[in-house]
Design a protein around this motif. Structure first.
Motif, PDB file in Angstrom:
ATOM      1  N   LEU A 100       0.843  -1.206   0.000  1.00  0.00           N
ATOM      2  CA  LEU A 100       0.000   0.000   0.000  1.00  0.00           C
ATOM      3  C   LEU A 100       0.874   1.251   0.000  1.00  0.00           C
ATOM      4  O   LEU A 100       1.651   1.479   0.924  1.00  0.00           O
ATOM      5  CB  LEU A 100      -0.914   0.014   1.221  1.00  0.00           C
ATOM      6  CG  LEU A 100      -2.369  -0.419   1.020  1.00  0.00           C
ATOM      7  CD1 LEU A 100      -3.141  -0.263   2.325  1.00  0.00           C
ATOM      8  CD2 LEU A 100      -3.065   0.367  -0.082  1.00  0.00           C
ATOM      9  N   VAL A 101       0.760   2.038  -1.066  1.00  0.00           N
ATOM     10  CA  VAL A 101       1.486   3.304  -1.189  1.00  0.00           C
ATOM     11  C   VAL A 101       0.442   4.410  -1.297  1.00  0.00           C
ATOM     12  O   VAL A 101      -0.535   4.294  -2.046  1.00  0.00           O
ATOM     13  CB  VAL A 101       2.396   3.303  -2.441  1.00  0.00           C
ATOM     14  CG1 VAL A 101       3.173   4.605  -2.540  1.00  0.00           C
ATOM     15  CG2 VAL A 101       3.355   2.112  -2.394  1.00  0.00           C
ATOM     16  N   ALA A 102       0.649   5.488  -0.565  1.00  0.00           N
ATOM     17  CA  ALA A 102      -0.346   6.565  -0.541  1.00  0.00           C
ATOM     18  C   ALA A 102      -0.226   7.447  -1.779  1.00  0.00           C
ATOM     19  O   ALA A 102       0.105   8.631  -1.696  1.00  0.00           O
ATOM     20  CB  ALA A 102      -0.188   7.383   0.733  1.00  0.00           C
ATOM     21  N   THR A 103      -0.517   6.858  -2.930  1.00  0.00           N
ATOM     22  CA  THR A 103      -0.447   7.626  -4.185  1.00  0.00           C
ATOM     23  C   THR A 103      -1.665   8.520  -4.369  1.00  0.00           C
ATOM     24  O   THR A 103      -1.656   9.391  -5.232  1.00  0.00           O
ATOM     25  CB  THR A 103      -0.327   6.667  -5.378  1.00  0.00           C
ATOM     26  OG1 THR A 103      -1.336   5.649  -5.261  1.00  0.00           O
ATOM     27  CG2 THR A 103       1.041   6.009  -5.404  1.00  0.00           C
ATOM     28  N   ASP A 104      -2.725   8.288  -3.614  1.00  0.00           N
ATOM     29  CA  ASP A 104      -3.883   9.184  -3.634  1.00  0.00           C
ATOM     30  C   ASP A 104      -4.561   9.119  -2.271  1.00  0.00           C
ATOM     31  O   ASP A 104      -4.193   8.314  -1.402  1.00  0.00           O
ATOM     32  CB  ASP A 104      -4.863   8.813  -4.758  1.00  0.00           C
ATOM     33  CG  ASP A 104      -5.378   7.383  -4.653  1.00  0.00           C
ATOM     34  OD1 ASP A 104      -5.772   6.964  -3.530  1.00  0.00           O
ATOM     35  OD2 ASP A 104      -5.380   6.664  -5.674  1.00  0.00           O
ATOM     36  N   LEU A 105      -5.560   9.960  -2.086  1.00  0.00           N
ATOM     37  CA  LEU A 105      -6.201  10.095  -0.787  1.00  0.00           C
ATOM     38  C   LEU A 105      -6.899   8.804  -0.342  1.00  0.00           C
ATOM     39  O   LEU A 105      -6.874   8.449   0.842  1.00  0.00           O
ATOM     40  CB  LEU A 105      -7.200  11.258  -0.827  1.00  0.00           C
ATOM     41  CG  LEU A 105      -7.512  11.946   0.508  1.00  0.00           C
ATOM     42  CD1 LEU A 105      -6.244  12.408   1.210  1.00  0.00           C
ATOM     43  CD2 LEU A 105      -8.469  13.103   0.288  1.00  0.00           C
ATOM     44  N   GLU A 106      -7.509   8.095  -1.270  1.00  0.00           N
ATOM     45  CA  GLU A 106      -8.214   6.863  -0.900  1.00  0.00           C
ATOM     46  C   GLU A 106      -7.249   5.795  -0.397  1.00  0.00           C
ATOM     47  O   GLU A 106      -7.539   5.083   0.568  1.00  0.00           O
ATOM     48  CB  GLU A 106      -9.040   6.334  -2.084  1.00  0.00           C
ATOM     49  CG  GLU A 106     -10.328   7.108  -2.327  1.00  0.00           C
ATOM     50  CD  GLU A 106     -11.137   7.337  -1.050  1.00  0.00           C
ATOM     51  OE1 GLU A 106     -11.429   6.348  -0.339  1.00  0.00           O
ATOM     52  OE2 GLU A 106     -11.462   8.499  -0.739  1.00  0.00           O
ATOM     53  N   LYS A 107      -6.081   5.682  -1.060  1.00  0.00           N
ATOM     54  CA  LYS A 107      -5.088   4.708  -0.581  1.00  0.00           C
ATOM     55  C   LYS A 107      -4.550   5.122   0.787  1.00  0.00           C
ATOM     56  O   LYS A 107      -4.281   4.281   1.650  1.00  0.00           O
ATOM     57  CB  LYS A 107      -3.967   4.567  -1.607  1.00  0.00           C
ATOM     58  CG  LYS A 107      -4.375   3.808  -2.868  1.00  0.00           C
ATOM     59  CD  LYS A 107      -3.161   3.425  -3.691  1.00  0.00           C
ATOM     60  CE  LYS A 107      -3.549   2.609  -4.931  1.00  0.00           C
ATOM     61  NZ  LYS A 107      -4.301   3.382  -5.930  1.00  0.00           N
ATOM     62  N   ALA A 108      -4.402   6.428   0.964  1.00  0.00           N
ATOM     63  CA  ALA A 108      -3.934   6.924   2.266  1.00  0.00           C
ATOM     64  C   ALA A 108      -4.937   6.589   3.364  1.00  0.00           C
ATOM     65  O   ALA A 108      -4.562   6.196   4.478  1.00  0.00           O
ATOM     66  CB  ALA A 108      -3.701   8.432   2.201  1.00  0.00           C
ATOM     67  N   LYS A 109      -6.213   6.698   3.058  1.00  0.00           N
ATOM     68  CA  LYS A 109      -7.245   6.347   4.048  1.00  0.00           C
ATOM     69  C   LYS A 109      -7.211   4.857   4.369  1.00  0.00           C
ATOM     70  O   LYS A 109      -7.434   4.454   5.526  1.00  0.00           O
ATOM     71  CB  LYS A 109      -8.631   6.751   3.533  1.00  0.00           C
ATOM     72  CG  LYS A 109      -8.866   8.257   3.533  1.00  0.00           C
ATOM     73  CD  LYS A 109     -10.241   8.601   2.957  1.00  0.00           C
ATOM     74  CE  LYS A 109     -10.422  10.114   2.885  1.00  0.00           C
ATOM     75  NZ  LYS A 109     -11.709  10.490   2.263  1.00  0.00           N
ATOM     76  N   GLU A 110      -6.913   4.039   3.377  1.00  0.00           N
ATOM     77  CA  GLU A 110      -6.827   2.601   3.626  1.00  0.00           C
ATOM     78  C   GLU A 110      -5.650   2.290   4.552  1.00  0.00           C
ATOM     79  O   GLU A 110      -5.737   1.407   5.420  1.00  0.00           O
ATOM     80  CB  GLU A 110      -6.689   1.841   2.303  1.00  0.00           C
ATOM     81  CG  GLU A 110      -6.773   0.325   2.432  1.00  0.00           C
ATOM     82  CD  GLU A 110      -8.010  -0.170   3.177  1.00  0.00           C
ATOM     83  OE1 GLU A 110      -7.901  -1.172   3.903  1.00  0.00           O
ATOM     84  OE2 GLU A 110      -9.089   0.454   3.052  1.00  0.00           O
ATOM     85  N   ILE A 111      -4.555   3.051   4.395  1.00  0.00           N
ATOM     86  CA  ILE A 111      -3.416   2.890   5.299  1.00  0.00           C
ATOM     87  C   ILE A 111      -3.826   3.261   6.723  1.00  0.00           C
ATOM     88  O   ILE A 111      -3.476   2.571   7.700  1.00  0.00           O
ATOM     89  CB  ILE A 111      -2.212   3.740   4.815  1.00  0.00           C
ATOM     90  CG1 ILE A 111      -1.637   3.136   3.534  1.00  0.00           C
ATOM     91  CG2 ILE A 111      -1.131   3.823   5.897  1.00  0.00           C
ATOM     92  CD1 ILE A 111      -0.594   3.999   2.844  1.00  0.00           C
ATOM     93  N   VAL A 112      -4.599   4.344   6.877  1.00  0.00           N
ATOM     94  CA  VAL A 112      -5.101   4.724   8.203  1.00  0.00           C
ATOM     95  C   VAL A 112      -5.941   3.590   8.788  1.00  0.00           C
ATOM     96  O   VAL A 112      -5.761   3.206   9.948  1.00  0.00           O
ATOM     97  CB  VAL A 112      -5.930   6.026   8.128  1.00  0.00           C
ATOM     98  CG1 VAL A 112      -6.547   6.334   9.501  1.00  0.00           C
ATOM     99  CG2 VAL A 112      -5.070   7.200   7.659  1.00  0.00           C
ATOM    100  N   ARG A 113      -6.844   3.043   7.999  1.00  0.00           N
ATOM    101  CA  ARG A 113      -7.727   1.988   8.505  1.00  0.00           C
ATOM    102  C   ARG A 113      -6.934   0.765   8.970  1.00  0.00           C
ATOM    103  O   ARG A 113      -7.293   0.104   9.935  1.00  0.00           O
ATOM    104  CB  ARG A 113      -8.743   1.590   7.432  1.00  0.00           C
ATOM    105  CG  ARG A 113      -9.861   2.620   7.255  1.00  0.00           C
ATOM    106  CD  ARG A 113     -10.971   2.107   6.351  1.00  0.00           C
ATOM    107  NE  ARG A 113     -10.646   2.260   4.948  1.00  0.00           N
ATOM    108  CZ  ARG A 113     -10.950   3.329   4.209  1.00  0.00           C
ATOM    109  NH1 ARG A 113     -11.583   4.359   4.752  1.00  0.00           N
ATOM    110  NH2 ARG A 113     -10.617   3.378   2.939  1.00  0.00           N
ATOM    111  N   LYS A 114      -5.822   0.471   8.278  1.00  0.00           N
ATOM    112  CA  LYS A 114      -5.013  -0.704   8.612  1.00  0.00           C
ATOM    113  C   LYS A 114      -3.978  -0.443   9.712  1.00  0.00           C
ATOM    114  O   LYS A 114      -3.593  -1.359  10.436  1.00  0.00           O
ATOM    115  CB  LYS A 114      -4.265  -1.189   7.365  1.00  0.00           C
ATOM    116  CG  LYS A 114      -5.138  -1.919   6.337  1.00  0.00           C
ATOM    117  CD  LYS A 114      -4.291  -2.314   5.126  1.00  0.00           C
ATOM    118  CE  LYS A 114      -5.073  -3.099   4.108  1.00  0.00           C
ATOM    119  NZ  LYS A 114      -5.339  -4.485   4.537  1.00  0.00           N
ATOM    120  N   ARG A 115      -3.513   0.804   9.819  1.00  0.00           N
ATOM    121  CA  ARG A 115      -2.301   1.041  10.613  1.00  0.00           C
ATOM    122  C   ARG A 115      -2.459   2.098  11.712  1.00  0.00           C
ATOM    123  O   ARG A 115      -1.475   2.495  12.328  1.00  0.00           O
ATOM    124  CB  ARG A 115      -1.149   1.453   9.682  1.00  0.00           C
ATOM    125  CG  ARG A 115      -0.793   0.415   8.638  1.00  0.00           C
ATOM    126  CD  ARG A 115      -0.079  -0.771   9.196  1.00  0.00           C
ATOM    127  NE  ARG A 115       1.244  -0.444   9.692  1.00  0.00           N
ATOM    128  CZ  ARG A 115       2.124  -1.334  10.143  1.00  0.00           C
ATOM    129  NH1 ARG A 115       1.807  -2.626  10.159  1.00  0.00           N
ATOM    130  NH2 ARG A 115       3.313  -0.967  10.588  1.00  0.00           N
TER     131      ARG A 115
END
Length: 608
Positions: A521-536
């Motif tokens: 998971l790389v925060a290339t956009d806001l949605e991926k960044a939110k997924e990182i928050v949900r996981k980490r």
């Protein structure tokens, strides 16, 4: 210890011998005419090597003799994960098992406390107490060489308080690269963070005694052998307070003492002539209030507890810094604390530490950065910031939310705190203890970048689950329940990609094409960044606000002198009274609030 006559009334009974409680007990017992009792549920571990050695802190977590080891309810915005919350169950409280980080709040942050209706709680009023608790030691030359410290103002380092505050000897290329990388993003600290204004990366201090290389905390500082000899100060350990006792014959209930359960299982009542001071911490001070009949009528009646004071704000308003942990595999030549997974390395370092206090186990090498709102493009413009906040305006209606909005909009205030953590971090869905977060389980060597939201808009709760004091309260932090928190955190996670880019000094220390956690998971956009928050995302262990100091009609539990509304002779002194979460790690603010509270109590005694 000689037998103590518990039948004879004390002047002050302090419930909880933690970070705040020991400050209060120390300062009140300076007057030999005042008799003070501290009641602590845990034992005295102030000479325990695991507690004293900074580098062995992971050995404390999840063990009943050290850690209350709370667990949250499942968090819907975090994939229904549960979050661990380590809390110190020993003399010294959470100052005995924290990560020793000594940071200071911002001026705007504390001024907001006063603006919410708390006279005398602005930054300038608290500043003397932020100095009073500490003895700040001059940085060693090695720290200056590696970390610069050009902003370090020795004039702010005066003080002879009980807690030792130091810079370590063990900083390395990762700390140096961290500072340089933030400077390259326009975030270089130019003023001393202790002065209430700072943005950028800096090397924080730690609560470590530079002579012994041991943890400096409330039990060794405020309850040292000299203080322990005071005949007017009694500390009862391994003793539970079941409830506060009230005289309800007058207009308002008067706290007259406490009911305790000794380690032998014996119930006793202890009298307090002047005051009961509740310092059991953010998760347990409201628990004791509720068990004593102060809280929401619905909650108390559900557990058949007679209502003494109805105040539904008890146990509400809980705030906690959310922290998102991203781990990055390092290049073969880059230092990582993950090498401690090798028992031979660990044993060698333990031997070195035992011999002379030398080596990494006596140090703290975490680095910090404060930043305004940032995202994938760097520092967010004032216009973009206002636009984001305006899109959530319907959720920002309370005085608290308006105060936080002002802080986030300010170009001088830190929306984020970033941490450089020297090891990998794992996030199981149901952690048994905090140790599962920080003990290395992956074979590769990592360092971790942590993104903390300084001013969360979300508010959680903590309430009793049973009338039995042994039953843990239910803690629901409600992370990201205000969706603006998720929006802000995700933007901070996007910014991390700028830090780890291989063109930066920090990025150059990472393995080219190396692994990262969460994997793939790389925060290339806001949605991926939110997924990182949900996981980490987990807790950074700064829970506060559950007995908030503010006007009663605005959700307050205590007034500006920390007296519990609707009662007499009862105060709360710990992080639960914070009306708003402070910037950064809260250890310094707990000490300062307790120091100020001790002066308030002394002043009020004169008028009794």
């Amino acid at each position: 210890m000689a037998a103590v006559d518990l039948e004879k009334p004390f002047d002050y009974v302090v419930v909880g011998g933690g970070t705040a409680g020991l400050v209060i007990a120390n300062r009140l017992s300076e007057n030999s005419d005042v008799r003070v009792l501290v009641i602590e549920a845990g034992a005295d571990r102030s000479s325990d090597p695991l507690v004293l050695c900074p580098g062995l802190v992971a050995g404390l977590y999840g063990k009943d003799e050290y850690d209350w080891n709370f667990t949250s309810t499942p968090q819907p915005t975090l994939n229904n994960r549960v979050i661990n919350q380590a809390r110190g169950k020993m003399l010294g409280g959470s100052s005995a098992l924290n990560f020793l980080m000594l940071l200071y709040p911002s001026k705007g942050n504390i001024d907001a406390w006063a603006a919410l209706g708390n006279e005398g709680w602005d930054f300038d009023s608290l500043a003397p107490y932020l100095r009073k608790f500490a003895t700040v030691h001059t940085p060693p030359q090695s720290s200056k060489d590696l970390c610069g410290l050009t902003y370090h103002n020795e004039d702010l380092a005066k003080g002879d308080g009980p807690i030792h505050v130091t810079f370590s000897e063990g900083y390395n290329v990762t700390n140096q690269a961290w500072l340089k990388t933030f400077a390259g993003q326009g975030l270089e600290v130019t003023t001393d963070p202790r002065d209430g204004r700072a943005l950028g990366a800096f090397q924080n201090q730690a609560s470590i005694d530079p002579v012994t290389h041991t943890r400096s905390f409330a039990a060794t500082g405020y309850y040292n052998p000299e203080v322990a000899k005071r005949s007017n100060l009694v500390v009862l350990t391994e003793t539970l307070v079941e409830k506060i006792v009230f005289d309800t014959t007058g207009d308002e209930p008067v706290a007259t003492g406490v009911e305790i359960l000794t380690k032998d299982g014996e119930k006793k009542q202890i009298s307090a002539n002047l005051e009961v001071i509740l310092s059991a911490g953010t998760l347990q001070s409201p628990q004791i209030l509720e068990l004593s009949g102060i809280g929401s009528k619905d909650i108390l009646e559900k557990h058949n507890i007679p209502v003494i004071v109805e105040n539904p704000s008890v146990g509400e308003n809980v705030q906690d810094h959310p922290i998102v942990c991203q781990s990055f595999e390092v290049a073969d030549t880059t230092p990582s604390g993950d090498v401690l997974r090798d028992p031979n390395v660990l044993n060698a370092l333990v031997g070195m530490y035992q011999a002379s206090g030398a080596g990494p186990l006596g140090q703290s090498t975490i680095s910090v950065a404060y930043s305004p709102l940032v995202d994938s493009s760097g520092i967010v413009s004032p216009e973009a910031k206002k636009e984001l906040l305006a899109s959530h305006e319907h959720t920002l209606t309370t005085p608290d939310a308006q105060a936080i909005r002002k802080l986030v909009e300010s170009s001088d205030e830190a929306t984020f705190q970033f941490l450089l953590f020297p090891t990998q971090v794992s996030i199981p869905d149901v952690p048994k203890s905090m140790a599962e977060y920080i003990l290395p389980v992956l074979p590769e060597n990592y360092i971790t970048v942590m993104t903390i939201l300084n001013h969360p808009f979300s508010r959680g709760s903590v309430h009793i689950s049973s009338p039995d004091v042994h039953a843990a309260p239910v803690w629901d932090p409600k992370y990201n329940s205000n969706l603006l928190d998720m929006e802000l955190l995700a933007r901070g996670v996007e910014f991390v990609e700028r830090l780890v880019d291989k063109s930066t000094p920090f990025g150059k220390l990472l393995k080219d094409g190396g692994k990262r956690q969460p994997e793939g998971l790389v925060a290339t956009d806001l949605e991926k960044a939110k997924e990182i928050v949900r996981k980490r995302q987990i807790s950074v262990f700064h829970v506060s606000g559950s007995c908030a100091m503010k006007p009663r009609e605005q959700g307050g539990v205590v007034d500006a002198r920390l007296r519990v509304y609707g009662t007499k002779r009862l105060r709360v002194v710990d992080a639960s009274v914070f009306p708003l979460e402070p910037v950064g790690n809260i250890q310094s603010v707990v000490y300062a609030v307790a120091e100020k509270a001790a002066d308030l109590i002394k002043e009020d005694r004169k008028s009794l």
